[in-house]
Structures are given as C-alpha cells and as structure tokens.
Design a protein around this motif. Sequence first.
Motif, PDB file in Angstrom:
ATOM      1  N   VAL A 139      10.052  -3.694 -19.180  1.00 52.73           N
ATOM      2  CA  VAL A 139       9.239  -3.134 -18.098  1.00 52.73           C
ATOM      3  C   VAL A 139       7.812  -2.905 -18.576  1.00 52.73           C
ATOM      4  O   VAL A 139       6.847  -3.235 -17.879  1.00 52.73           O
ATOM      5  CB  VAL A 139       9.867  -1.819 -17.584  1.00 52.73           C
ATOM      6  CG1 VAL A 139       8.895  -1.072 -16.671  1.00 52.73           C
ATOM      7  CG2 VAL A 139      11.153  -2.124 -16.829  1.00 52.73           C
ATOM      8  N   VAL A 140       7.664  -2.370 -19.781  1.00 52.99           N
ATOM      9  CA  VAL A 140       6.326  -2.142 -20.326  1.00 52.99           C
ATOM     10  C   VAL A 140       5.576  -3.464 -20.438  1.00 52.99           C
ATOM     11  O   VAL A 140       4.410  -3.577 -20.032  1.00 52.99           O
ATOM     12  CB  VAL A 140       6.398  -1.446 -21.693  1.00 52.99           C
ATOM     13  CG1 VAL A 140       5.007  -1.364 -22.325  1.00 52.99           C
ATOM     14  CG2 VAL A 140       6.995  -0.050 -21.553  1.00 52.99           C
ATOM     15  N   GLU A 141       6.230  -4.476 -20.970  1.00 51.32           N
ATOM     16  CA  GLU A 141       5.576  -5.773 -21.149  1.00 51.32           C
ATOM     17  C   GLU A 141       5.232  -6.412 -19.808  1.00 51.32           C
ATOM     18  O   GLU A 141       4.171  -7.033 -19.659  1.00 51.32           O
ATOM     19  CB  GLU A 141       6.466  -6.709 -21.956  1.00 51.32           C
ATOM     20  CG  GLU A 141       5.801  -8.055 -22.251  1.00 51.32           C
ATOM     21  CD  GLU A 141       6.633  -8.946 -23.148  1.00 51.32           C
ATOM     22  OE1 GLU A 141       6.166 -10.052 -23.462  1.00 51.32           O
ATOM     23  OE2 GLU A 141       7.747  -8.533 -23.537  1.00 51.32           O
ATOM     24  N   TYR A 162       2.136   0.927  -3.909  1.00 53.19           N
ATOM     25  CA  TYR A 162       1.472   1.081  -5.207  1.00 53.19           C
ATOM     26  C   TYR A 162       0.974  -0.259  -5.717  1.00 53.19           C
ATOM     27  O   TYR A 162      -0.147  -0.357  -6.240  1.00 53.19           O
ATOM     28  CB  TYR A 162       2.399   1.714  -6.242  1.00 53.19           C
ATOM     29  CG  TYR A 162       1.703   1.805  -7.579  1.00 53.19           C
ATOM     30  CD1 TYR A 162       0.784   2.820  -7.832  1.00 53.19           C
ATOM     31  CD2 TYR A 162       1.900   0.828  -8.562  1.00 53.19           C
ATOM     32  CE1 TYR A 162       0.082   2.867  -9.032  1.00 53.19           C
ATOM     33  CE2 TYR A 162       1.211   0.874  -9.764  1.00 53.19           C
ATOM     34  CZ  TYR A 162       0.302   1.896  -9.986  1.00 53.19           C
ATOM     35  OH  TYR A 162      -0.390   1.930 -11.166  1.00 53.19           O
ATOM     36  N   GLN A 163       1.773  -1.306  -5.581  1.00 51.57           N
ATOM     37  CA  GLN A 163       1.346  -2.626  -6.048  1.00 51.57           C
ATOM     38  C   GLN A 163       0.053  -3.056  -5.361  1.00 51.57           C
ATOM     39  O   GLN A 163      -0.878  -3.539  -6.018  1.00 51.57           O
ATOM     40  CB  GLN A 163       2.442  -3.662  -5.782  1.00 51.57           C
ATOM     41  CG  GLN A 163       2.085  -5.065  -6.283  1.00 51.57           C
ATOM     42  CD  GLN A 163       3.056  -6.125  -5.777  1.00 51.57           C
ATOM     43  OE1 GLN A 163       3.425  -6.118  -4.600  1.00 51.57           O
ATOM     44  NE2 GLN A 163       3.490  -7.005  -6.662  1.00 51.57           N
ATOM     45  N   ALA A 200       3.775   7.639 -14.325  1.00 49.02           N
ATOM     46  CA  ALA A 200       4.337   6.749 -15.337  1.00 49.02           C
ATOM     47  C   ALA A 200       3.748   5.345 -15.223  1.00 49.02           C
ATOM     48  O   ALA A 200       3.432   4.704 -16.239  1.00 49.02           O
ATOM     49  CB  ALA A 200       5.857   6.700 -15.200  1.00 49.02           C
ATOM     50  N   LEU A 201       3.590   4.863 -14.010  1.00 54.70           N
ATOM     51  CA  LEU A 201       2.983   3.540 -13.812  1.00 54.70           C
ATOM     52  C   LEU A 201       1.563   3.507 -14.360  1.00 54.70           C
ATOM     53  O   LEU A 201       1.157   2.544 -15.026  1.00 54.70           O
ATOM     54  CB  LEU A 201       2.989   3.184 -12.326  1.00 54.70           C
ATOM     55  CG  LEU A 201       4.349   2.771 -11.772  1.00 54.70           C
ATOM     56  CD1 LEU A 201       4.364   2.858 -10.244  1.00 54.70           C
ATOM     57  CD2 LEU A 201       4.710   1.358 -12.236  1.00 54.70           C
ATOM     58  N   ILE A 251       7.666  -2.482 -11.093  1.00 53.55           N
ATOM     59  CA  ILE A 251       7.220  -1.289 -10.362  1.00 53.55           C
ATOM     60  C   ILE A 251       8.409  -0.623  -9.677  1.00 53.55           C
ATOM     61  O   ILE A 251       8.535   0.613  -9.688  1.00 53.55           O
ATOM     62  CB  ILE A 251       6.135  -1.671  -9.338  1.00 53.55           C
ATOM     63  CG1 ILE A 251       4.864  -2.136 -10.064  1.00 53.55           C
ATOM     64  CG2 ILE A 251       5.806  -0.481  -8.426  1.00 53.55           C
ATOM     65  CD1 ILE A 251       3.801  -2.696  -9.142  1.00 53.55           C
ATOM     66  N   ARG A 252       9.291  -1.417  -9.104  1.00 54.07           N
ATOM     67  CA  ARG A 252      10.492  -0.859  -8.463  1.00 54.07           C
ATOM     68  C   ARG A 252      11.358  -0.125  -9.483  1.00 54.07           C
ATOM     69  O   ARG A 252      11.949   0.917  -9.175  1.00 54.07           O
ATOM     70  CB  ARG A 252      11.284  -1.972  -7.787  1.00 54.07           C
ATOM     71  CG  ARG A 252      10.642  -2.482  -6.500  1.00 54.07           C
ATOM     72  CD  ARG A 252      11.365  -3.705  -5.964  1.00 54.07           C
ATOM     73  NE  ARG A 252      10.833  -4.104  -4.664  1.00 54.07           N
ATOM     74  CZ  ARG A 252      10.952  -5.324  -4.131  1.00 54.07           C
ATOM     75  NH1 ARG A 252      11.603  -6.274  -4.816  1.00 54.07           N
ATOM     76  NH2 ARG A 252      10.438  -5.577  -2.955  1.00 54.07           N
ATOM     77  N   HIS A 253      11.460  -0.664 -10.686  1.00 55.05           N
ATOM     78  CA  HIS A 253      12.227  -0.020 -11.763  1.00 55.05           C
ATOM     79  C   HIS A 253      11.681   1.380 -12.024  1.00 55.05           C
ATOM     80  O   HIS A 253      12.440   2.351 -12.142  1.00 55.05           O
ATOM     81  CB  HIS A 253      12.129  -0.887 -13.022  1.00 55.05           C
ATOM     82  CG  HIS A 253      12.861  -0.340 -14.201  1.00 55.05           C
ATOM     83  ND1 HIS A 253      14.075  -0.849 -14.633  1.00 55.05           N
ATOM     84  CD2 HIS A 253      12.559   0.678 -15.065  1.00 55.05           C
ATOM     85  CE1 HIS A 253      14.482  -0.169 -15.691  1.00 55.05           C
ATOM     86  NE2 HIS A 253      13.588   0.757 -15.978  1.00 55.05           N
TER      87      HIS A 253
END
Length: 229
Positions: free
Chosen positions: A200-202, A170-171, A32-33, A187-189
């Motif tokens: 989150v997308v933005e 991941y970050q 998803a990320l 990213i945590r979300h």
Amino acid sequence: MTAAQRLRGVHELIAVLPAVPVLRDRCRALAALEAMIGGRYGSYFDYDPGWGPGTEAGLMNNGAGDEYTILFTPDGVFGRGFDHESSMSPYTNEDMALWPGLVDTLPEVFRPLLDEPAFCDDEMRVATVVFWRETHDTAWRAGQVEYEEYDDDGTGHLFHVLAAGTPEAYQAFAETYYGRQLDLEAIRHVFALRPLTDDVVEALNPQADPDAVTRAVAATGYPVGGRPM
C-alpha cells in the motif's frame, strides 16, 4: 462539482455528516493517506490522538490560511472551520466578532474551546463554521446562522472531502492537489483502516521511505499492523 463541494452553509454540512465513530475513522484515514503521500506544505489532513486530555483531533490546513479542527472530547464533538476569504470572517467587521448566531447556542461544555489559543489570533476568536454534537445528542447541531445571497462561510471549500467521505472523493482531490495519479485500491485499503502494508505504501508513494512513512502513519493512530517500525 460534487454535491459535497456544493455545500453552502453549516446546516447543509451537518445534514450529511455521519455518526461520530464514522467521522473519526474518516479523519484518521485522511491523515494516514496524507502521511503516505506527503504534502507540499506538510500534511493537508492530519490527526492527533493526543490533542488534549482525553481529546483527539481531526485537522485540515491547506497552508494558505484555511483550516478546520474537529475535536473528539469526552463531552462530545466540537468542530470549527475558518475560510480566510469568507465574507463571514471576523476580520471583515470592525469589532472582529464571530458572525451573528454562529455560537449563540453552543453548549456551555464547549464554550471554553472558543478561546483555545489554537483557534484565536491574539485574543480574537477565528472561525466561520462551528458545529457540535454532545454525547447524548442524536444529531449534529449548529447555531441559527442567517446568510445573505453573497455570504459564504466556506463550508464547501473546507469540508467537501470529509463530507463526501469516499475513497473516490479523496482520489479526485489528491490527484489535483499533488498533480499525479493515485492508486484507488490502495486508497480504499486505507479508508477501510486495514493494517498498513508495504504494498500500500509503495502504491501510494513509490519514492517514500517505508519506515519513515510507517512512523508518520502510526503517529495518527492508524493501525500499522505487523509492519515493523
């Protein structure tokens, strides 16, 4: 270098892999990320909830010849990875066989997967890492592979982000790979598999088309929640 990046060999990997549901959620979150951030060569991580009958797949492909596939099947989980520069690659020996011991103890239920076309080059099986966990197993398993000092199956290179399994890991990877800063809270979300939101997308990709991102994220099986498609 993190502990996960220092993994040397499949047995060190399976010692730190979590339970199957947790591993599946990690694979979904990474996919998803990637769908939100966008890859230089396509998604570095991906997830296919319809890979085969009753089978889902967590995927990694760096676009340079290195990859892994983790299949979540009705019989359990089968994982394989390939590091194209590994000294244990089948391309390094005359008979082009898998490394001794890599699949000798692989359960019969998973053996047909060795000949899956996606895991072969013509008829040659391609893997430097193999591990599994049947539904009745209480731990991850791998073959009795012996390593010389100079041998490297690519475990640390292939699986370090998945093995670490944290938003911070991941970050660190993605900021290096994509060359830009990324919002850790967003990213945590996603790692928590919370429903997708415009915020989150933005936060992860201000230039992204939210509708296109939502469709890409939904294709991984990630919960998009109430966001319109």
